[in-house]
Design an enzyme around this catalytic site. Structure first.
Site, mmCIF file in Angstrom:
data_model
loop_
_atom_site.group_PDB
_atom_site.id
_atom_site.type_symbol
_atom_site.label_atom_id
_atom_site.label_comp_id
_atom_site.label_asym_id
_atom_site.label_seq_id
_atom_site.Cartn_x
_atom_site.Cartn_y
_atom_site.Cartn_z
ATOM 1 N N ARG A 250 0.934 -1.273 0.052
ATOM 2 C CA ARG A 250 0.080 -0.086 0.138
ATOM 3 C C ARG A 250 0.890 1.196 0.130
ATOM 4 O O ARG A 250 0.553 2.299 0.586
ATOM 5 C CB ARG A 250 -1.130 -0.105 1.257
ATOM 6 C CG ARG A 250 -1.924 -1.159 1.258
ATOM 7 C CD ARG A 250 -2.927 -0.998 2.394
ATOM 8 N NE ARG A 250 -3.939 -2.011 2.377
ATOM 9 C CZ ARG A 250 -4.640 -2.410 3.265
ATOM 10 N NH1 ARG A 250 -4.750 -1.728 4.389
ATOM 11 N NH2 ARG A 250 -5.540 -3.415 3.154
ATOM 12 N N ARG B 20 -3.181 6.172 -0.010
ATOM 13 C CA ARG B 20 -3.914 7.175 0.762
ATOM 14 C C ARG B 20 -2.776 7.822 1.546
ATOM 15 O O ARG B 20 -3.283 9.107 1.873
ATOM 16 C CB ARG B 20 -4.777 6.885 1.630
ATOM 17 C CG ARG B 20 -6.088 6.262 0.772
ATOM 18 C CD ARG B 20 -7.043 5.468 1.422
ATOM 19 N NE ARG B 20 -6.679 4.275 2.292
ATOM 20 C CZ ARG B 20 -7.255 3.387 3.053
ATOM 21 N NH1 ARG B 20 -8.444 4.075 3.339
ATOM 22 N NH2 ARG B 20 -6.707 2.447 3.659
ATOM 23 N N ARG C 299 -7.068 11.380 -7.183
ATOM 24 C CA ARG C 299 -7.990 10.618 -6.857
ATOM 25 C C ARG C 299 -9.459 11.592 -7.052
ATOM 26 O O ARG C 299 -10.190 10.746 -6.851
ATOM 27 C CB ARG C 299 -8.024 9.736 -5.800
ATOM 28 C CG ARG C 299 -7.035 8.165 -6.181
ATOM 29 C CD ARG C 299 -7.934 7.442 -6.920
ATOM 30 N NE ARG C 299 -9.255 7.099 -6.384
ATOM 31 C CZ ARG C 299 -9.741 6.493 -5.453
ATOM 32 N NH1 ARG C 299 -9.027 6.013 -4.897
ATOM 33 N NH2 ARG C 299 -10.996 6.425 -4.937
ATOM 34 N N ASP D 239 -6.625 -3.583 -7.236
ATOM 35 C CA ASP D 239 -7.382 -4.045 -6.341
ATOM 36 C C ASP D 239 -7.711 -5.288 -6.612
ATOM 37 O O ASP D 239 -7.749 -5.816 -7.557
ATOM 38 C CB ASP D 239 -8.652 -3.231 -5.859
ATOM 39 C CG ASP D 239 -9.298 -3.658 -4.492
ATOM 40 O OD1 ASP D 239 -9.031 -3.096 -3.622
ATOM 41 O OD2 ASP D 239 -10.086 -4.696 -4.568
ATOM 42 N N TYR E 188 -14.995 -12.706 0.265
ATOM 43 C CA TYR E 188 -15.920 -11.501 -0.186
ATOM 44 C C TYR E 188 -17.062 -12.040 -0.863
ATOM 45 O O TYR E 188 -18.073 -11.322 -0.821
ATOM 46 C CB TYR E 188 -14.935 -10.444 -0.847
ATOM 47 C CG TYR E 188 -14.182 -9.822 -0.065
ATOM 48 C CD1 TYR E 188 -14.401 -8.705 0.625
ATOM 49 C CD2 TYR E 188 -12.579 -9.720 -0.322
ATOM 50 C CE1 TYR E 188 -13.546 -8.077 1.587
ATOM 51 C CE2 TYR E 188 -11.888 -8.993 0.490
ATOM 52 C CZ TYR E 188 -12.220 -7.993 1.350
ATOM 53 O OH TYR E 188 -11.503 -7.299 2.013
#
Length: 386
Positions: A57, A61, A70, A106, A181
């Site tokens: 990561r 962010r 973004r 992702d 998921y």
């Protein structure tokens, strides 16, 4: 037999051509551009003069340039915009001087491209329109058309053209994490619906994980053929499994996913969160010998203990505690030095976090950690200040 394993452990593998498929001659690894990089050398069992370091990561962010880029773009839209995905991948390499890029995407991208109704909801994560709960639901899953992967191959191509001798790592989600998921319909703390299906209807479970393995494997293969010099399989939720369940119901499918790039000769890394009890099994995938090049270790066990569990036939990756990134510098420095010292027990060590960079991390701290790691040489006797 399948290698050292009974045929029953490998019978679900996809059929491949009998001849080994070579990477394209222009591929950075085949052309020698990245083969001598610290990352590739370490994954192949060498201990380079300078420890390689990258962060899961790292493209995301914590970077203000990422947040600016973004604005107004949904996560999955960003993943499928080749120019945007490439630029986001490159940002941390430019800023931090890390030894590898990790492709910005992702784990649910390939299932979306296969027709699954999934979106990433801010603050929550992947959410499915219709969870998979029955044999009929599995039967209704579509196949991944190779042409749907065009945005991925274009983004990787753009990225490796800019990276030069810095390797790009391709990645994909492991079948269990994808299935969790798919069955839960979104994030879950205990994945009880997924684990229930595993035992209540093992045949349907196996078909679901075989589907997930092939979709994820195709996603990973597309990245490698387009220029990625290493491949990492993420099993984010493997820590919710018992060892017995992992070996019987999960490991053969992770083996199947990784087999999609086995003929390409790129180093393969297997990482799981909370994986201490199955760490060795993640290197052998249920067999008798190590079948991956590197194993990621989260922050829960020291690296020297991880080496004791997995042996010295595999490179270890990790395992700086992400929480330490917000600690006072001296505390963080001591922790990094300890991680590197313990990693000296392995044949080679790729420095990383025990999971991903938290979004509130000061980017300057990441840069400083990279500089510290690079100052420690090969990582032997790194406990004392240089």
């Amino acid at each position: 037999m399948c290698g050292n394993r009974p045929v029953s452990r490998c019978e679900n593998r996809p059929v491949t051509d009998a001849t080994t498929t070579a990477l394209p001659g222009t591929h950075p690894l085949a052309a020698g551009l990245t083969s001598g990089s610290p990352l590739v050398r370490a994954l192949r069992g060498d201990r380079p003069e300078t420890l390689p370091v990258w962060f899961m990561r790292q493209a995301g962010r914590s970077l203000p340039e990422y947040r600016e880029l973004r604005v107004g773009t949904a996560m999955l839209d960003a993943c499928l915009d080749p120019a945007l995905a490439s630029e986001i991948t490159l940002q941390p390499v430019r800023r931090h001087g890390v030894d590898a890029g990790i492709f910005f995407s992702d784990i649910v991208v390939p299932i979306k491209l296969a027709g699954v109704d999934v979106e990433i909801v801010p603050g929550r994560g992947p959410v499915l329109g219709s969870p998979i709960r029955s044999a009929a639901d599995v039967d209704a899953l579509g196949q991944l058309d190779p042409s749907a992967l065009a945005p991925i191959t274009e983004a990787v191509g753009r990225t490796v053209a800019e990276l030069g001798s810095t390797p790009l790592i391709g990645f994909a989600g492991a079948p269990f994490t994808l299935a969790a998921y798919l069955v839960e319909g979104g994030p879950s703390k205990d994945h009880i619906r997924a684990r229930t299906l595993m035992h209540a209807d093992p045949e349907t479970w196996s078909r679901l994980l075989s589907w997930a393995a092939d979709v994820s494997g195709a996603f990973l293969r597309a990245q490698v053929l387009a220029g990625a010099s290493a491949a990492q399989l993420f099993d984010s939720w493997v820590g919710s499994l018992s060892r017995a369940d992992y070996l019987e119901h999960v490991a053969p499918h992770s083996d199947r996913a990784l087999s999609h790039v086995a003929d390409l000769g790129v180093p393969r890394i297997h990482f799981g969160v909370g994986s201490g009890e199955v760490l060795h099994d993640m290197t052998t995938l249920g067999g008798e010998r190590v079948v991956v090049d590197g194993v990621g270790v989260d922050w829960r066990i020291p690296l020297d203990e991880a080496v004791r569990r997995v042996g010295t036939d595999v490179t270890v990756q990790g395992n700086i505690d992400p929480a330490m990134l917000s600690a006072p510098w001296q505390v963080l420095e001591d922790h990094v030095r300890d991680v590197v010292r313990r990693g000296g027990a392995a044949r080679a060590h790729v420095v990383n976090l025990g999971h991903g960079v938290p979004p509130e991390t000061d980017p300057a701290v990441i840069t400083r950690v990279v500089e510290l790691v690079h100052s420690l040489g090969s990582g032997r006797d790194a406990g004392e200040p240089a």
